[in-house]
Structure formats: structure tokens, C-alpha cells
Design a protein around this motif. Sequence first.
Motif, PDB file in Angstrom:
ATOM      1  N   LEU A  32      58.392  70.756   1.439  1.00  0.00           N
ATOM      2  CA  LEU A  32      59.144  69.854   0.571  1.00  0.00           C
ATOM      3  C   LEU A  32      60.558  69.609   1.089  1.00  0.00           C
ATOM      4  O   LEU A  32      61.313  68.840   0.492  1.00  0.00           O
ATOM      5  N   GLY A  33      60.906  70.248   2.194  1.00  0.00           N
ATOM      6  CA  GLY A  33      62.248  70.072   2.756  1.00  0.00           C
ATOM      7  C   GLY A  33      63.332  70.720   1.928  1.00  0.00           C
ATOM      8  O   GLY A  33      64.457  70.214   1.853  1.00  0.00           O
ATOM      9  N   LEU A  34      63.021  71.845   1.295  1.00  0.00           N
ATOM     10  CA  LEU A  34      63.975  72.517   0.413  1.00  0.00           C
ATOM     11  C   LEU A  34      64.476  73.838   0.990  1.00  0.00           C
ATOM     12  O   LEU A  34      64.905  74.722   0.251  1.00  0.00           O
ATOM     13  N   THR A  35      64.404  73.955   2.300  1.00  0.00           N
ATOM     14  CA  THR A  35      64.945  75.151   2.942  1.00  0.00           C
ATOM     15  C   THR A  35      66.356  74.859   3.417  1.00  0.00           C
ATOM     16  O   THR A  35      66.657  73.767   3.898  1.00  0.00           O
ATOM     17  N   GLY A  36      67.228  75.833   3.266  1.00  0.00           N
ATOM     18  CA  GLY A  36      68.605  75.688   3.710  1.00  0.00           C
ATOM     19  C   GLY A  36      68.798  76.365   5.045  1.00  0.00           C
ATOM     20  O   GLY A  36      67.834  76.763   5.707  1.00  0.00           O
ATOM     21  N   PRO A  37      70.053  76.519   5.458  1.00  0.00           N
ATOM     22  CA  PRO A  37      70.326  77.214   6.715  1.00  0.00           C
ATOM     23  C   PRO A  37      69.882  78.663   6.632  1.00  0.00           C
ATOM     24  O   PRO A  37      69.894  79.265   5.566  1.00  0.00           O
ATOM     25  N   LYS A  38      69.465  79.189   7.759  1.00  0.00           N
ATOM     26  CA  LYS A  38      68.986  80.566   7.800  1.00  0.00           C
ATOM     27  C   LYS A  38      70.083  81.512   7.359  1.00  0.00           C
ATOM     28  O   LYS A  38      71.237  81.393   7.751  1.00  0.00           O
ATOM     29  N   LYS A  39      69.728  82.464   6.494  1.00  0.00           N
ATOM     30  CA  LYS A  39      70.718  83.395   5.970  1.00  0.00           C
ATOM     31  C   LYS A  39      71.276  84.253   7.091  1.00  0.00           C
ATOM     32  O   LYS A  39      70.550  84.715   7.959  1.00  0.00           O
ATOM     33  N   THR A  40      72.576  84.477   7.017  1.00  0.00           N
ATOM     34  CA  THR A  40      73.260  85.159   8.114  1.00  0.00           C
ATOM     35  C   THR A  40      73.588  86.606   7.774  1.00  0.00           C
ATOM     36  O   THR A  40      74.679  87.075   8.040  1.00  0.00           O
ATOM     37  N   THR A  41      72.635  87.277   7.136  1.00  0.00           N
ATOM     38  CA  THR A  41      72.853  88.689   6.852  1.00  0.00           C
ATOM     39  C   THR A  41      72.911  89.456   8.156  1.00  0.00           C
ATOM     40  O   THR A  41      71.972  89.433   8.940  1.00  0.00           O
ATOM     41  N   PRO A  42      74.012  90.130   8.443  1.00  0.00           N
ATOM     42  CA  PRO A  42      74.145  90.799   9.732  1.00  0.00           C
ATOM     43  C   PRO A  42      73.187  91.966   9.853  1.00  0.00           C
ATOM     44  O   PRO A  42      73.063  92.772   8.948  1.00  0.00           O
ATOM     45  N   MET A  43      72.522  92.068  11.014  1.00  0.00           N
ATOM     46  CA  MET A  43      71.579  93.149  11.255  1.00  0.00           C
ATOM     47  C   MET A  43      72.336  94.339  11.850  1.00  0.00           C
ATOM     48  O   MET A  43      72.180  94.688  13.009  1.00  0.00           O
ATOM     49  N   HIS A  44      73.202  94.902  11.042  1.00  0.00           N
ATOM     50  CA  HIS A  44      73.988  96.029  11.512  1.00  0.00           C
ATOM     51  C   HIS A  44      74.407  96.838  10.307  1.00  0.00           C
ATOM     52  O   HIS A  44      74.277  96.409   9.171  1.00  0.00           O
ATOM     53  N   SER A  45      74.886  98.015  10.554  1.00  0.00           N
ATOM     54  CA  SER A  45      75.425  98.820   9.468  1.00  0.00           C
ATOM     55  C   SER A  45      76.701  99.474   9.948  1.00  0.00           C
ATOM     56  O   SER A  45      76.854  99.784  11.128  1.00  0.00           O
ATOM     57  N   LEU A  46      77.629  99.600   9.047  1.00  0.00           N
ATOM     58  CA  LEU A  46      78.874 100.262   9.377  1.00  0.00           C
ATOM     59  C   LEU A  46      79.162 101.251   8.264  1.00  0.00           C
ATOM     60  O   LEU A  46      79.473 100.868   7.142  1.00  0.00           O
ATOM     61  N   GLU A  47      78.971 102.514   8.554  1.00  0.00           N
ATOM     62  CA  GLU A  47      79.175 103.551   7.558  1.00  0.00           C
ATOM     63  C   GLU A  47      80.614 104.037   7.595  1.00  0.00           C
ATOM     64  O   GLU A  47      81.151 104.339   8.655  1.00  0.00           O
ATOM     65  N   LEU A  48      81.224 104.098   6.450  1.00  0.00           N
ATOM     66  CA  LEU A  48      82.601 104.554   6.338  1.00  0.00           C
ATOM     67  C   LEU A  48      82.597 105.948   5.734  1.00  0.00           C
ATOM     68  O   LEU A  48      82.074 106.162   4.643  1.00  0.00           O
ATOM     69  N   VAL A  49      83.157 106.909   6.451  1.00  0.00           N
ATOM     70  CA  VAL A  49      83.247 108.272   5.943  1.00  0.00           C
ATOM     71  C   VAL A  49      84.110 108.256   4.695  1.00  0.00           C
ATOM     72  O   VAL A  49      85.112 107.552   4.626  1.00  0.00           O
ATOM     73  N   SER A  50      83.708 109.001   3.677  1.00  0.00           N
ATOM     74  CA  SER A  50      84.455 109.008   2.429  1.00  0.00           C
ATOM     75  C   SER A  50      85.928 109.298   2.673  1.00  0.00           C
ATOM     76  O   SER A  50      86.299 110.259   3.338  1.00  0.00           O
ATOM     77  N   LEU A  51      86.780 108.427   2.112  1.00  0.00           N
ATOM     78  CA  LEU A  51      88.223 108.606   2.275  1.00  0.00           C
ATOM     79  C   LEU A  51      88.830 109.400   1.130  1.00  0.00           C
ATOM     80  O   LEU A  51      90.040 109.581   1.082  1.00  0.00           O
ATOM     81  N   ASP A 107      66.277  87.272   1.033  1.00  0.00           N
ATOM     82  CA  ASP A 107      66.391  87.001   2.475  1.00  0.00           C
ATOM     83  C   ASP A 107      65.642  85.735   2.922  1.00  0.00           C
ATOM     84  O   ASP A 107      65.509  85.492   4.113  1.00  0.00           O
ATOM     85  N   GLN A 108      65.130  84.932   1.959  1.00  0.00           N
ATOM     86  CA  GLN A 108      64.489  83.665   2.317  1.00  0.00           C
ATOM     87  C   GLN A 108      65.538  82.552   2.331  1.00  0.00           C
ATOM     88  O   GLN A 108      66.482  82.573   1.545  1.00  0.00           O
ATOM     89  N   ASN A 109      65.345  81.575   3.212  1.00  0.00           N
ATOM     90  CA  ASN A 109      66.338  80.506   3.335  1.00  0.00           C
ATOM     91  C   ASN A 109      66.000  79.314   2.444  1.00  0.00           C
ATOM     92  O   ASN A 109      66.011  78.158   2.863  1.00  0.00           O
ATOM     93  N   GLY A 147      53.258  83.473  -5.147  1.00  0.00           N
ATOM     94  CA  GLY A 147      54.179  84.282  -4.351  1.00  0.00           C
ATOM     95  C   GLY A 147      53.940  84.182  -2.865  1.00  0.00           C
ATOM     96  O   GLY A 147      54.877  84.168  -2.066  1.00  0.00           O
ATOM     97  N   ALA A 148      52.668  84.077  -2.458  1.00  0.00           N
ATOM     98  CA  ALA A 148      52.343  84.039  -1.036  1.00  0.00           C
ATOM     99  C   ALA A 148      52.602  82.680  -0.401  1.00  0.00           C
ATOM    100  O   ALA A 148      52.668  82.565   0.821  1.00  0.00           O
ATOM    101  N   THR A 149      52.761  81.638  -1.222  1.00  0.00           N
ATOM    102  CA  THR A 149      52.901  80.281  -0.666  1.00  0.00           C
ATOM    103  C   THR A 149      54.258  79.652  -0.943  1.00  0.00           C
ATOM    104  O   THR A 149      54.496  78.516  -0.531  1.00  0.00           O
ATOM    105  N   ILE A 150      55.141  80.353  -1.630  1.00  0.00           N
ATOM    106  CA  ILE A 150      56.398  79.760  -2.082  1.00  0.00           C
ATOM    107  C   ILE A 150      57.286  79.323  -0.917  1.00  0.00           C
ATOM    108  O   ILE A 150      57.892  78.243  -0.952  1.00  0.00           O
ATOM    109  N   THR A 151      57.353  80.126   0.135  1.00  0.00           N
ATOM    110  CA  THR A 151      58.194  79.774   1.280  1.00  0.00           C
ATOM    111  C   THR A 151      57.630  78.577   2.036  1.00  0.00           C
ATOM    112  O   THR A 151      58.375  77.665   2.424  1.00  0.00           O
ATOM    113  N   ASN A 152      56.328  78.559   2.248  1.00  0.00           N
ATOM    114  CA  ASN A 152      55.690  77.428   2.946  1.00  0.00           C
ATOM    115  C   ASN A 152      55.861  76.137   2.164  1.00  0.00           C
ATOM    116  O   ASN A 152      56.086  75.066   2.755  1.00  0.00           O
TER     117      ASN A 152
END
Length: 503
Positions: free
Chosen positions: A393-412, A145-147, A383-388
Motif C-alpha cells: 500500500l506504500g505505507l512504509t516510512g524510512p528504515k528505523k535507525t535504531t543503532p546496533m550497539h550498546s554503551l553501558e555506563l558504570v553506575s555513577l 522495529d518495523q518501518n 499479524g503475519a501479513t501486516i508488514t507486507n
Amino acid sequence: MFEEIIHTDTFVLLTSILLIAGVVTTKFSARLGVPALVLFIVIGMVMGSDGLGFIHFNNASTAQMIGVFALVIILFEGGLQTKWKTLRPVILPSLSLATFGVLLTSGIVASAAWFILDLGLLESLLFGAIVGSTDAAAVFAVLKDQNINERIGTTLEAESGSNDPMAVFLTVAMIELITMPDTSIISLIGTFILQMGLGVIIGFLAGKLVVKALNRINLDSSGLYPIFAIAFALLTYGVTAFMNGSGLLAVYILAIVIGNSEIAYRHSIFRFSEGFAWMMQISMFVILGLLVFPSDLFTWDVILKGLLLSFILIFVARPIAVFASTINLKYTNKELIFLSWAGLKGAVPIVLATFPLLAGIEGSQLIFNVVFFVVLTSCLIQGATITNLAEKLGLTGPKKTTPMHSLELVSLGKVNTEMIEYEIEEDSVIAGQTLLDIEFPEGAIVNAVIRYDQLITPTGNTKIKPGDFLYILTSKKSKQSLKKLLEEKKEQEVEGVEENKRI
């Protein structure tokens, strides 16, 4: 009989407490600026016989078994998330880092260990082999989940997912040379080539087989599909290991094949694997924390030697290995600096450190304690400094667009329908069109549109925009036609513009 029940109840109670503590820990790890896996280890150390004394555990064989099982699940989940289109351009540097890079790192650290730990030459080489690889569990956990720039992030994930065979081979080879001095080095090299070859071949073939099985079998519950996939991952590891191949590499290849194929109940398989991987990660690091005794670990002898070896590993061995392994592979100095810093150590070195313990190698307890300290240092500092560092260094990309939602499908059950989740990209041919204008195949219905984390009830006038997540209920008969429509790009329009420019 009554005592056995009490013992079982206590085990269940303690397990639940450890898992809850692990889950809660992930919530606060980011705020504390400490990777969650470090806190998992601390929980184990605190709960262990040398801490609060709630759990008495010192069985290296059991820890090794749990560790390997957990690594299979973690590698499987990591491989599922790896996209082939981003992996393909970085295969060569990743393999170079996973082989030559590990060998070079191990050699440099072994040279330092020979002087610092006062071990024999082979024992020093054994120590270097144990800490030479980048750990998949640590990398997947920290980068999740890091960009981070996609190319660099994929390089790290591919390296960590494929370098375990090299580390395992070097560790086992050194143990064989120590316990059986007559062992032929040439035969060991042949064994390594065989292990790698079998891992790739069996993993690829098993992946193709699993994709066909998942798409053709009709199970009574959608919840069985993730279990079916996980079972194949374990089977692939077992069969490959039985044939003296690299089971971990086979699992990673298997997962990449599955993750980049069209499979039934894809969403369920991915979500279940993610949750299971988290559970195994928590369990593994807690168990490894239980295995170590803080009174033995935090002595001045171990601390001083561990800090010195950590410094050499982080600031000397890893950078030299990275720069040497990626010559002429078109990485910038900033990217190489980041790759050098992101060579995290984690569960694999600790699990490998149990090998000499079980083999009764002289100095094995010292090796285990120093390896454990090096892992803690790597996780805390790197590990604690990798994102910073990526941001600076300018090596971050666009923010990840993982949707903050869930859609449960009843077993078919055996109904011949599936729910498809698809993210609309900028160059998608259906972007900008209304649902009424899009010619969906017969039997395909858009049930929901998620835009900026908000649910939009679809109507004929709903215009599809880039970044939208569509949930489409479709029959299996129409699945391929739907896939073709969704993946169609605005190529003709781009080609037309380029043609006009030439004119």
C-alpha cells in the motif's frame, strides 16, 4: 519439607526453560513468518496438561492476575516509546477508534455471535465486547522495529494503548447486566466516564510527579532508577483502580508523560523497561497457552464457529468501524484499509474471556474457547501479513535507525553527572560542524560518536553528520544548556531563504 524443595526446584527449572524457549522463539519468528506471540502461546499449549503434560495449569484467576500485571508493564513500555510530536496529530482519530470504533466492532460481532454461537442476547453482547478492542501487546510486538509509516503506526499504537478501558467497561457491564438484571444502564455510562476521566487525570499527574522524583532523587545505583519507574507504574495502576478509574489508561498516560520528558538515566530506564516488557509478554502468552486445552479448542464445532466469527471480525466489523470512526479525519483509503487490517487481537481478549469464567456465566467455556481461536486466527493471518500489506500500500516510512550497539555506563552513584544519548537530525544546527567549533556548555564532553553502527573516537576535528548518535557526559547543572544546544534547529537559515524568495 523435602517435597516442597523439589517442587520449588521444578518450578524454577520449568520457568527457565519456558523463558529460554520464548527468547529463542523471537529469533526465528520472523523467518517463519509467524508473530512471536503466537509461538509463545503454542509453547504454553505444548507444555500444558493437554500437551506434553509438563505443567498442569487451569487456574483462570491466576492467569487473569498475571495477564493484568503483564499488560501494565507492556503498556508502560509502549507509552515510553510514544513520541508526543507524532501522537498529537492523531489523538482525535485514535480516541474515536478506541471508543466509537470498539463499540461498533463489538455490536457487529455480537450480532453475528447471536446466530453463530446460539447464545442469549446479553451473552452475545459479552462476546462482542471481549473481542472488540485492538490489543496493545499484539500491536506493540508486531510493529516494534518495523518501518511502518509514522502517522499510521502511531495511530495504531495510540488506539491500542487507549482502547482497553472501553473493552473492559463493556465486558464488566455485560457481566453485571447478566448477573444483576436490575443494573441501571445510565449508571454504567456514568461509571465509564468516571473511569476514563480518572485514568487521564491520575496518569498525567502521576507522570509529572515521577519525572520530578527521577530527576531529584540521588540513588546509589543507576540500576535502581528503572525499578523506581516501574514501581510507580504499578502504583499508578493500583491507585487508579482502587478509585474505580481505568488503571491501564492511567499507566499509558503516565508512560507518555515520562517518555517525553527529560529524566535522569533515561537510557537505563528505557532498556530495562523493554527487556521487562518482553519477559512479561513471553510469560503472559505462555500462561494463556497453558490455560487452554487443545482437545477442547480444536474441535470442529469451535473451529467452524471461530473461523466464521474471525472472518466477520476481520473483513466486516473492523473495516466498518474504522471507516465510520475516521470520517472527515483526512485518512486516505489505503491508510484506512491498513488500519482495518491491523486491528490485531491478542492478550486482552483472552484475559477478558476469563471474566465470564470466574463469574460462572452460562456458556462461558464456549466463549473462552472461541475467543482464543479468534485471537490465534487474528495473529496468524493479520499479524503475519501486516508488514507486507504496508509495503504494497506504500505505507512504509524510512528504515528505523535504531543503532546496533550498546554503551553501558558504570553506575555513577551520587556523582552529579549523566550520560546523554542524542541522534543528530538533518536540521540540527550543529550538523556539519566540527566538535571544536561547537560551543558545548561547561562540563559537557562528547565521549563517543556512533555512525552507521561504527564507533568513532571523537577528536576536535570530528565533523558531526545527520544520523550520528552522540554520547555526551555532562553535569546535571549543564544538562538544560546542553539540551538547548542539541535541539536548536536551522530556522534562521530557512527563514532567510524564504525572505529572499519573497523579495
